[in-house]
Design a protein around this motif. Structure first.
Motif, PDB file in Angstrom:
ATOM      1  N   GLU A  51     -12.355 -10.157  -3.749  1.00 48.63           N
ATOM      2  CA  GLU A  51     -11.415 -10.951  -2.629  1.00 48.63           C
ATOM      3  C   GLU A  51     -10.512 -10.236  -1.788  1.00 48.63           C
ATOM      4  OE1 GLU A  51      -8.770 -14.883  -2.837  1.00 48.63           O
ATOM      5  OE2 GLU A  51      -9.322 -14.008  -4.604  1.00 48.63           O
ATOM      6  N   ASN A  52     -10.053  -9.126  -2.273  1.00 48.78           N
ATOM      7  CA  ASN A  52      -9.254  -8.277  -1.469  1.00 48.78           C
ATOM      8  C   ASN A  52      -8.914  -7.055  -2.351  1.00 48.78           C
ATOM      9  OD1 ASN A  52      -6.756  -6.808  -0.496  1.00 48.78           O
ATOM     10  ND2 ASN A  52      -6.782  -8.644   0.973  1.00 48.78           N
ATOM     11  N   ARG A  53      -9.340  -5.764  -1.757  1.00 46.80           N
ATOM     12  CA  ARG A  53      -9.407  -4.454  -2.615  1.00 46.80           C
ATOM     13  C   ARG A  53      -8.034  -4.133  -3.016  1.00 46.80           C
ATOM     14  NH1 ARG A  53      -7.470  -0.220   0.069  1.00 46.80           N
ATOM     15  NH2 ARG A  53      -7.295  -0.256   2.237  1.00 46.80           N
ATOM     16  N   LYS A  54      -7.126  -4.764  -2.353  1.00 43.49           N
ATOM     17  CA  LYS A  54      -5.648  -4.419  -2.782  1.00 43.49           C
ATOM     18  C   LYS A  54      -5.079  -5.267  -3.652  1.00 43.49           C
ATOM     19  CE  LYS A  54      -4.810  -2.491   1.964  1.00 43.49           C
ATOM     20  NZ  LYS A  54      -3.742  -2.632   3.229  1.00 43.49           N
ATOM     21  N   ILE A  67       1.608   2.038  -6.448  1.00 41.89           N
ATOM     22  CA  ILE A  67       2.716   2.306  -5.547  1.00 41.89           C
ATOM     23  C   ILE A  67       3.599   3.130  -6.067  1.00 41.89           C
ATOM     24  CG2 ILE A  67       4.519   1.349  -4.413  1.00 41.89           C
ATOM     25  CD1 ILE A  67       3.084  -1.353  -4.336  1.00 41.89           C
ATOM     26  N   THR A  68       3.605   4.651  -6.018  1.00 42.27           N
ATOM     27  CA  THR A  68       4.191   5.682  -6.520  1.00 42.27           C
ATOM     28  C   THR A  68       4.565   6.687  -5.336  1.00 42.27           C
ATOM     29  OG1 THR A  68       2.133   6.768  -6.958  1.00 42.27           O
ATOM     30  CG2 THR A  68       3.170   5.744  -8.838  1.00 42.27           C
ATOM     31  N   GLY A  69       5.464   7.575  -5.573  1.00 43.45           N
ATOM     32  CA  GLY A  69       6.007   8.205  -4.503  1.00 43.45           C
ATOM     33  C   GLY A  69       5.195   9.238  -3.995  1.00 43.45           C
ATOM     34  N   ASP A  70       3.869   9.679  -4.574  1.00 48.12           N
ATOM     35  CA  ASP A  70       3.159  10.719  -4.003  1.00 48.12           C
ATOM     36  C   ASP A  70       1.981   9.990  -3.176  1.00 48.12           C
ATOM     37  OD1 ASP A  70       1.759   9.499  -6.307  1.00 48.12           O
ATOM     38  OD2 ASP A  70       0.489  11.432  -6.667  1.00 48.12           O
ATOM     39  N   ASP A  71       1.849   8.651  -3.287  1.00 45.87           N
ATOM     40  CA  ASP A  71       0.713   7.932  -2.674  1.00 45.87           C
ATOM     41  C   ASP A  71       1.046   7.296  -1.322  1.00 45.87           C
ATOM     42  OD1 ASP A  71      -1.280   5.639  -2.466  1.00 45.87           O
ATOM     43  OD2 ASP A  71      -2.443   7.147  -3.569  1.00 45.87           O
ATOM     44  N   ALA A  72       0.593   7.907  -0.378  1.00 46.09           N
ATOM     45  CA  ALA A  72       1.038   7.410   1.166  1.00 46.09           C
ATOM     46  C   ALA A  72       0.564   6.045   1.301  1.00 46.09           C
ATOM     47  CB  ALA A  72       0.457   8.507   2.120  1.00 46.09           C
ATOM     48  N   GLU A  73      -0.746   5.669   0.951  1.00 40.58           N
ATOM     49  CA  GLU A  73      -1.196   4.300   1.039  1.00 40.58           C
ATOM     50  C   GLU A  73      -0.599   3.254   0.158  1.00 40.58           C
ATOM     51  OE1 GLU A  73      -5.408   1.964   1.254  1.00 40.58           O
ATOM     52  OE2 GLU A  73      -5.316   3.817   0.544  1.00 40.58           O
ATOM     53  N   GLY A  74      -0.329   3.728  -1.019  1.00 42.78           N
ATOM     54  CA  GLY A  74       0.305   3.009  -1.898  1.00 42.78           C
ATOM     55  C   GLY A  74       1.866   2.578  -1.070  1.00 42.78           C
ATOM     56  N   ALA A 107       2.805   2.666   1.399  1.00 42.81           N
ATOM     57  CA  ALA A 107       2.805   1.592   2.667  1.00 42.81           C
ATOM     58  C   ALA A 107       2.768   0.244   2.494  1.00 42.81           C
ATOM     59  CB  ALA A 107       1.525   2.387   3.452  1.00 42.81           C
ATOM     60  N   GLU A 108       2.037  -0.122   1.154  1.00 42.92           N
ATOM     61  CA  GLU A 108       1.976  -1.407   0.710  1.00 42.92           C
ATOM     62  C   GLU A 108       3.131  -2.105   0.044  1.00 42.92           C
ATOM     63  OE1 GLU A 108      -0.534  -3.571   1.363  1.00 42.92           O
ATOM     64  OE2 GLU A 108      -1.462  -1.885   2.556  1.00 42.92           O
ATOM     65  N   LEU A 109       4.368  -1.239  -0.130  1.00 43.01           N
ATOM     66  CA  LEU A 109       5.504  -1.644  -0.905  1.00 43.01           C
ATOM     67  C   LEU A 109       6.234  -2.906  -0.053  1.00 43.01           C
ATOM     68  CD1 LEU A 109       7.431  -1.274  -3.172  1.00 43.01           C
ATOM     69  CD2 LEU A 109       8.741   0.300  -1.725  1.00 43.01           C
ATOM     70  N   PRO A 160      -0.364  -6.642  -2.071  1.00 40.17           N
ATOM     71  CA  PRO A 160      -1.066  -6.594  -3.396  1.00 40.17           C
ATOM     72  C   PRO A 160      -0.411  -7.843  -4.190  1.00 40.17           C
ATOM     73  CG  PRO A 160      -0.121  -4.336  -2.526  1.00 40.17           C
ATOM     74  CD  PRO A 160       0.313  -5.473  -1.539  1.00 40.17           C
ATOM     75  N   VAL A 161      -1.080  -7.814  -5.215  1.00 46.63           N
ATOM     76  CA  VAL A 161      -0.634  -8.830  -6.297  1.00 46.63           C
ATOM     77  C   VAL A 161      -0.083  -8.046  -7.542  1.00 46.63           C
ATOM     78  CG1 VAL A 161      -1.364 -10.488  -8.233  1.00 46.63           C
ATOM     79  CG2 VAL A 161      -2.091 -10.548  -5.838  1.00 46.63           C
ATOM     80  N   ILE A 162      -0.705  -6.916  -8.152  1.00 46.76           N
ATOM     81  CA  ILE A 162      -0.277  -6.073  -9.259  1.00 46.76           C
ATOM     82  C   ILE A 162       0.119  -4.842  -8.666  1.00 46.76           C
ATOM     83  CG2 ILE A 162      -0.967  -5.117 -11.449  1.00 46.76           C
ATOM     84  CD1 ILE A 162      -2.754  -7.398 -11.697  1.00 46.76           C
TER      85      ILE A 162
END
Length: 797
Positions: A453-456, A461-468, A470-472, A483-485
């Motif tokens: 339904e949605n890949r996100k 969501i950690t400090g080293d992952d730019a994409e994660g 960005a979703e904060l 994101p849900v989880i």
């Protein structure tokens, strides 16, 4: 006029209000009646919720807006004039005022907390006639003396609040915190500590403090320090927005000194190398006020770069804000800032209904409890020989990774969400970035339909992952589903205003009370618009044992030990404390900088073991947040009996109350307010009896050992007695449908008139038409009462 026949409201209108007005109080500006200052504790019942009784004062008297100084509790004239004093004193304590009055219309009883009762001739409580009520100037003068405010500090303490005309006003505990802090600064206190639980509005409180000090010119140039970018940005764009063009955020290496309000990351103005210490571009006396957000972290450590900033600006008044003051033998918030001028705890926030209650699901795995020893010579998935020893819970995901254990955690999380709301915002706290990534993968594989339904649906969501990272913002935004989880390590432990987070998963070793409080705080916010009133904590590493520690929700106690050769500096002097023991806190104890990866600073050897080593659940139990703030771990049946016994001496006493109640919901709510946990109790009993019981039968069965009748059995009994024969047409159809609705859902829905708007009633006729079929609202109400008497006939002797 016979006062004995008058209602309490009549006593207020005819006697109390005129007496207060005659004493010189401005009824429009200084007197508020029926002031509700709490929301009432959230009480969870299944997927529904109710509110406990809110606290409401009959009168609150104000010196100025948001400056309460007295409460009045009114009673009707069948009571004595002092009968409401204990209630008045309770409200006075909550509102942080020294004066409490009670009245029955004949006169007043006056409790004056400013009086020294040991002094000759002094009385704490006195009787006053109606024309002896104190004037505003009299009470204000006594208040100032009580607070230690003199001719110099009083005008400073009277600085007005910010008011944009929208009607937004600080909550009562925020008023207490703001007034206490402004008064402390007005009296010259240089270090001030404010302790408020996560989710209680520390930033808004800080804004009002700064606004009042700024407008009164006690502080012309102000620095607000935080250690997360998101904290600074949220503050600038939301609560601090009224500062407008006078405010700036420090972002570069060059400082513009033309502003008055500065917001900054610690990291943006300081560093290990001298050329990165941007704050030194300011003169040491540039700032009059520094407000330190989350001061339990870096600023609590005496040898930190962050503390260097505070000591550089030592002439400035410094206010520390925290939900979790840090008190260890090496680090102390109170040693530097002093004892808190005000504390508002998580327990109080939940009791008042401003914060969400929680339940705890504790899950234990066999390998965690019993341990696992590798066969001799065993290699892990990466070809490393596994050290021969017994590995248990303290090793999991640190020294030893059991892939089946990760799978088992992800499976329980998935089952929980699927059984309730699969889109409930969830944070899974892991031990490090590697663990967070493995958990993300496991959750993705267990939720293919949601990920499609949605890949996100699941994001790391950690400090080293730019994409994660960005979703904060999307994760914490209630209006954005994805994101849900979120799987994380340290990055989301604090500063994340996740208002709709409904599930917190603890698969992280947490040895720090400070960090534990911060993590729990991610779920404590209530968001009524999105139906978030409570949350669940799922614990896989016994972290919730910290709930039993008195330090979890108690007052901060300073246990810091300074060096013996140099005595500690009193916190309220101008000089910064020195001579502190230069011991750094455990780097794993505090969240790292927002712009660094949030892994541990020291690498650890990990052994990764695949699916050949199975993991099984050996214990699972649910604990509930009780009315006294403690987790309920005893038998639900025993606990329920205790709750019912507080209200009813016998089953006959309960039956009389149930029969006499105009609405059964009132009795259900009374017991819920006393602590009866309807949802888990109903689930437990239904698991044993195989039948859904309504609250009446639950109490009769559990508290009084009576054989239960299911809702369906009660409904069938009404049908057999041919009760509906007296009704015809639409009225009979409505009652038959109500009986069926009772059998399906219980007594409460049928007592709500709004049910007539729902199927199947909407197919019978419009709500007004259906009510008219009973001859009007009175006839409909009587029919419901008759139906309830049929459902709960008198007990046979």
């Amino acid at each position: 006029m016979d006062k004995k026949t008058l209602s309490e409201r009549d006593i207020c209108t005819k006697f109390i209000t005129p007496a207060v007005a005659a004493a010189g109080w401005d009824i429009q500006r200084q007197v508020r009646e029926e002031v509700t200052f709490t929301h009432g504790r959230v009480i969870v019942r299944g997927k529904l919720h109710a509110r406990g009784k809110a606290r409401r004062a009959d009168y609150v008297l104000y010196h100025a807006p948001n400056r309460p100084i007295a409460v009045i509790e009114a009673k009707d004239n069948t009571h004595g004039p002092g009968d409401g004093m204990q209630q008045a004193l309770d409200y006075a304590d909550a509102l942080d005022v020294p004066f409490a009055f009670t009245s029955n219309g004949d006169g007043f009883v006056f409790h004056d907390h400013t009086v020294d009762g040991s002094a000759p001739g002094a009385a704490v409580e006195t009787h006053l006639t109606l024309d002896q009520f104190p004037a505003p100037a009299d009470l204000w003068a006594r208040y100032c003396t009580w607070r230690g405010l003199d001719a110099t500090s009083t005008p400073k303490a009277e600085a007005p609040y910010y008011d944009d005309g929208s009607g937004r006003a600080p909550r009562y505990y925020q008023v207490n915190a703001i007034n206490r802090t402004v008064e402390a600064v007005a009296k010259g206190q240089q270090r001030v500590l404010l302790v408020m639980a996560t989710g209680t509005g520390k930033t808004y409180t800080a804004f009002q403090i700064i606004w009042r000090l700024w407008k009164s010119k006690q502080a012309r140039r102000i620095l607000f320090l935080a250690d997360r970018n998101i904290l600074v940005d949220q503050t600038k764009n939301n609560d601090f927005k009224p500062f407008g063009a006078a405010m700036t955020k420090i972002t570069g290496r060059k400082i513009d000194t033309s502003y008055e309000i500065y917001l900054s990351l610690y990291q943006a103005v300081s560093g290990a190398e001298e050329d990165k210490n941007v704050y030194k571009q300011f003169s040491p006396d540039f700032f009059d006020l520094i407000v330190v957000d989350e001061c339990h972290r870096g600023s609590a450590a005496d040898d930190s770069a962050w503390r260097d900033i505070l000591e550089y600006f030592q002439s400035a008044t410094q206010i520390g804000l925290t939900a979790t003051p840090k008190e260890t033998r090496e680090v102390s918030s109170t040693f530097y800032f002093g004892e808190p001028v005000y504390t508002y705890s998580l327990r109080q926030g939940i009791e008042d209904g401003f914060l969400a209650p929680y339940k705890v699901v504790r899950i234990d795995f066999d390998r965690d409890l019993q341990g696992w020893r590798p066969p001799r010579g065993m290699l892990d998935k990466h070809g490393q020989p596994i050290e021969d020893r017994i590995y248990n819970l303290k090793d999991m995901d640190r020294q030893l990774v059991l892939e089946m254990r990760t799978q088992a955690v992800a499976t329980k999380v998935t089952q929980f969400l699927k059984a309730g709301n699969p889109y409930a915002k969830t944070i899974v706290f892991c031990d490090d970035i590697d663990h967070a990534e493995r958990m993300r993968q496991a959750l993705v594989n267990l939720n293919p339909e949601r990920v499609k339904e949605n890949r996100k649906y699941v994001m790391r969501i950690t400090g080293d992952d730019a994409e994660g990272k960005a979703e904060l913002d999307n994760f914490i935004n209630p209006e954005v589903r994805w994101p849900v989880i979120a799987t994380t390590s340290k990055l989301m432990t604090t500063g994340v205003d996740a208002q709709t987070c409904q599930l917190i998963v603890l698969d992280q070793h947490i040895g720090s009370m400070t960090e534990f409080k911060q993590i729990i705080g991610r779920g404590t916010r209530i968001n009524e618009d999105y139906g978030k009133f409570w949350f669940t904590i799922m614990d896989f590493k016994k972290a919730t044992e910290l709930f039993a520690d008195p330090a979890f929700d108690g007052e901060p106690v300073q246990i810091y030990e300074p060096t013996e050769d140099e005595p500690p500096t009193p916190p309220d002097t101008d000089a910064p404390p020195d001579g502190l023991d230069p011991v750094r806190p455990d780097p794993g104890d505090d969240p790292p900088d927002a712009d660094r990866p949030d892994d541990d600073t020291a690498p650890r050897r990990k052994y990764v073991v695949g699916g050949d080593v199975t993991v099984h659940i050996v214990a699972e139990r649910v604990q509930y947040y009780g009315p006294n703030g403690a987790l309920i771990t005893e038998s639900l049946r025993d606990y329920t009996r205790q709750c019912v016994a507080k209200q009813f001496r016998s089953m006959d006493d309960f039956l009389r109350r149930w029969s006499s109640a105009d609405q059964k919901k009132a009795v259900i709510d009374e017991l819920a307010a006393l602590g009866v946990l309807w949802e888990p109790l109903a689930d437990e009993v239904q698991a044993k009896t195989g039948q859904p019981l309504d609250p009446f039968d639950l109490i009769c069965h559990v508290a009084f050992d009576q054989p239960p009748l299911s809702r369906r059995e009660r409904a069938e009994g009404v049908k057999k007695r041919n009760y509906f024969a007296q009704y015809q047409g639409a009225a009979r159809q409505v009652l038959e449908a109500l009986l069926e609705k009772y059998a399906d859902t219980g007594i409460e829905p049928i007592e709500d008139l709004k049910i007539l708007q729902l199927p199947p009633f909407d197919r019978i006729g419009a709500p007004m038409e259906l009510v008219k079929a009973f001859g009007g609202k009175a006839g409909y109400t009587q029919a419901i009462a008759d139906l309830e008497r049929q459902l709960y006939p008198p007990r046979q002797a």
